[in-house]
Design an enzyme around this catalytic site. Sequence first.
Site, PDB file in Angstrom:
ATOM      1  N   ASP A 195      45.724 -21.214 -28.611  1.00  0.00           N
ATOM      2  CA  ASP A 195      44.851 -22.368 -29.372  1.00  0.00           C
ATOM      3  C   ASP A 195      44.854 -23.658 -28.721  1.00  0.00           C
ATOM      4  O   ASP A 195      43.731 -24.258 -28.614  1.00  0.00           O
ATOM      5  CB  ASP A 195      45.993 -22.607 -30.893  1.00  0.00           C
ATOM      6  CG  ASP A 195      46.186 -21.522 -31.648  1.00  0.00           C
ATOM      7  OD1 ASP A 195      45.590 -20.157 -31.449  1.00  0.00           O
ATOM      8  OD2 ASP A 195      47.003 -21.403 -32.348  1.00  0.00           O
ATOM      9  N   GLY A 247      49.660 -24.798 -23.649  1.00  0.00           N
ATOM     10  CA  GLY A 247      49.527 -23.413 -22.648  1.00  0.00           C
ATOM     11  C   GLY A 247      49.304 -22.142 -23.573  1.00  0.00           C
ATOM     12  O   GLY A 247      48.868 -21.089 -22.891  1.00  0.00           O
ATOM     13  N   GLY A 248      49.549 -22.166 -24.782  1.00  0.00           N
ATOM     14  CA  GLY A 248      49.030 -21.145 -25.580  1.00  0.00           C
ATOM     15  C   GLY A 248      47.756 -21.088 -25.922  1.00  0.00           C
ATOM     16  O   GLY A 248      47.145 -21.798 -25.522  1.00  0.00           O
ATOM     17  N   CYS A 259      41.685  -5.204 -57.234  1.00  0.00           N
ATOM     18  CA  CYS A 259      43.145  -4.944 -57.981  1.00  0.00           C
ATOM     19  C   CYS A 259      43.136  -5.937 -59.003  1.00  0.00           C
ATOM     20  O   CYS A 259      42.509  -5.817 -60.001  1.00  0.00           O
ATOM     21  CB  CYS A 259      44.254  -5.279 -56.795  1.00  0.00           C
ATOM     22  SG  CYS A 259      45.812  -4.311 -57.356  1.00  0.00           S
ATOM     23  N   SER A 278      44.944 -24.222 -25.399  1.00  0.00           N
ATOM     24  CA  SER A 278      44.079 -24.012 -24.237  1.00  0.00           C
ATOM     25  C   SER A 278      42.560 -23.643 -24.653  1.00  0.00           C
ATOM     26  O   SER A 278      41.696 -24.546 -24.034  1.00  0.00           O
ATOM     27  CB  SER A 278      44.705 -22.851 -23.610  1.00  0.00           C
ATOM     28  OG  SER A 278      45.908 -22.836 -23.100  1.00  0.00           O
ATOM     29  N   HIS A 325      42.778  -1.701 -52.326  1.00  0.00           N
ATOM     30  CA  HIS A 325      42.578  -2.699 -51.529  1.00  0.00           C
ATOM     31  C   HIS A 325      41.765  -2.181 -50.206  1.00  0.00           C
ATOM     32  O   HIS A 325      42.300  -1.699 -49.201  1.00  0.00           O
ATOM     33  CB  HIS A 325      44.001  -3.128 -50.938  1.00  0.00           C
ATOM     34  CG  HIS A 325      44.790  -4.029 -52.027  1.00  0.00           C
ATOM     35  ND1 HIS A 325      44.528  -5.312 -52.299  1.00  0.00           N
ATOM     36  CD2 HIS A 325      45.471  -3.387 -53.091  1.00  0.00           C
ATOM     37  CE1 HIS A 325      45.387  -5.816 -53.300  1.00  0.00           C
ATOM     38  NE2 HIS A 325      46.169  -4.556 -53.750  1.00  0.00           N
ATOM     39  N   GLU A 364      40.486  -4.040 -47.906  1.00  0.00           N
ATOM     40  CA  GLU A 364      40.668  -4.785 -46.901  1.00  0.00           C
ATOM     41  C   GLU A 364      41.874  -4.332 -45.873  1.00  0.00           C
ATOM     42  O   GLU A 364      41.854  -4.819 -44.843  1.00  0.00           O
ATOM     43  CB  GLU A 364      40.961  -6.331 -47.192  1.00  0.00           C
ATOM     44  CG  GLU A 364      42.499  -6.522 -48.034  1.00  0.00           C
ATOM     45  CD  GLU A 364      42.221  -6.200 -49.591  1.00  0.00           C
ATOM     46  OE1 GLU A 364      43.354  -6.692 -50.262  1.00  0.00           O
ATOM     47  OE2 GLU A 364      41.409  -5.686 -49.902  1.00  0.00           O
TER      48      GLU A 364
END
Length: 540
Positions: free
Chosen positions: A248, A245-246, A103, A250, A190, A192
């Site tokens: 990431d 606990g999420g 683009c 964990s 685009h 992507e």
Amino acid sequence: MNTAVTLLTEQAPQPIEEFGQLERQIIIILDFGSQYSELIARRIRETQVYSEVLSYRTSAEHLRQLNPKGIILSGGPSSVYSDRAPHCDPEIWNLGVPILGVCYGMQLMVNQLGGEVAKADRGEYGKASLHIDDPTDLLTNVEDGTTMWMSHGDSVTKMPPGFEVLAHTDNTPCAAVADHDKKLYGVQFHPEVVHSIGGLALIRNFVYHICECEPTWTTAAFVEEAIREVRAKVGDKRVLLALSGGVDSSTLAFLMHKAIGDQLTCVFIDQGFMRKYEPERLVKLFQEQFHIPVEYVNARDRFLDIMVGVTDPEEKRRRIGHEFIQVFEETSRNLGPFDYLAQGTLYPDVIESADTNVDPQTGERVAVKIKSHHNVGGLPKDLRFKLVEPLRKLFKDEVRKVGRSVGLPEEIVQRQPFPGPGLAIRILGEVTADRLNILRDADLIVRQEINQRGLYNEYWQAFAVLLPIRSVGVMGDQRTYAYPIVLRIVKSEDGMTADWARVPYDVLEAISNRIVNEVKGVNRVVFDITSKPPGTIEWE
């Protein structure tokens, strides 16, 4: 509560210099302000080739030192003929590296190499059929007439010397161009975005056939290298990790424990704003099933005390963030000393904020300020850790793959996003113990009904919101005056935009019936059908 922390920064993105073997083959994306720059990097990585997003200001000499296999120029909101338009170092055209302009990136390429770009007679936005004039090279295996996503008001009006047209649309004569000899390519669309049907094939052509990359960026290889790098960096030192606990934190905990075992100390601060049974289940899972020790800190009363009389959502966030820092500081001092802080920094955090605080003696990054999803403030100046950030090269979807690879159970890998302040910002108005109990019970029912029908992974988020008003109802022969619950269920790919989910009526009915019958203090359930934008996913 996501307590994984990242550095507060304000400078332009800088490259991750400490390349391992996996990143020796790299595609660099120069960012000109496109909302899709990160998406380009993700699409490249989906082909199992490493990629990074750098500022368009990056010099050709710096790029030469990084030795990329290819360069992609992103889109952007500017016009190349504008006085304030961003331009790349013109010496990049002499690097001898394949370059793809997308683009604005294509228009910049044309403009800097002697062609012309002007405002189009008709802008082109949305889906367009791509008519292929040269089906070789960049457009190999891209079907003629395939759909591509357009978003431009300017067009190429004159080609630079040595360039030819590869494809066109009904409104854009130069939709794809190339100088084959110099391996310079440009596309006005685009590739992507998901709406571009042949986009991934085009990207693979650029990565494999034109840049001649090999698929070395794999989950298994990343895990092996990350463990090796953590061990080399940490040695026999102690490491502190804030567990939420999420997915990431964990994944980070699993990876760090595999690397250094008992040198790792995980701390879970229960601020009282998590969903029903979550704190207890989290600690039990890590300690009994995963055999990773967790220091549990019950700070529920402290956090509830600071919520008295607070109704403004930003003030809620500020107080929760400040109190979290206080508790974290006290806990780290009691359990310490520690040499390292393990952070769940991801690659988007690096892109958004690339400033570094460097120890002048060791050259290592140190945590002076931390930022979490609830905007916590700075750590005290005398509480300094060196940082270990094994996930900082990864996007969110890559973290999930790593989580699976190191043995994280699917219930955590697929855990829906949960705000840092937790239920405190899903209760509009003042947060009280009674209101927390009401919302926990209602939210549990939402998750149970969604789970029982196998719909949990269909939605980006599904949760309940408690409003600070009451409505009249009738139960039996009695008039009621109780709270309404809002159901918020959305679909999204990345959380940047979201559509309200078309939940089956029988599911909505089951949720509503259970909530009004089982949750004391609620007599009405409503369903939020607002997309993002104009609304946000969370209510506060």
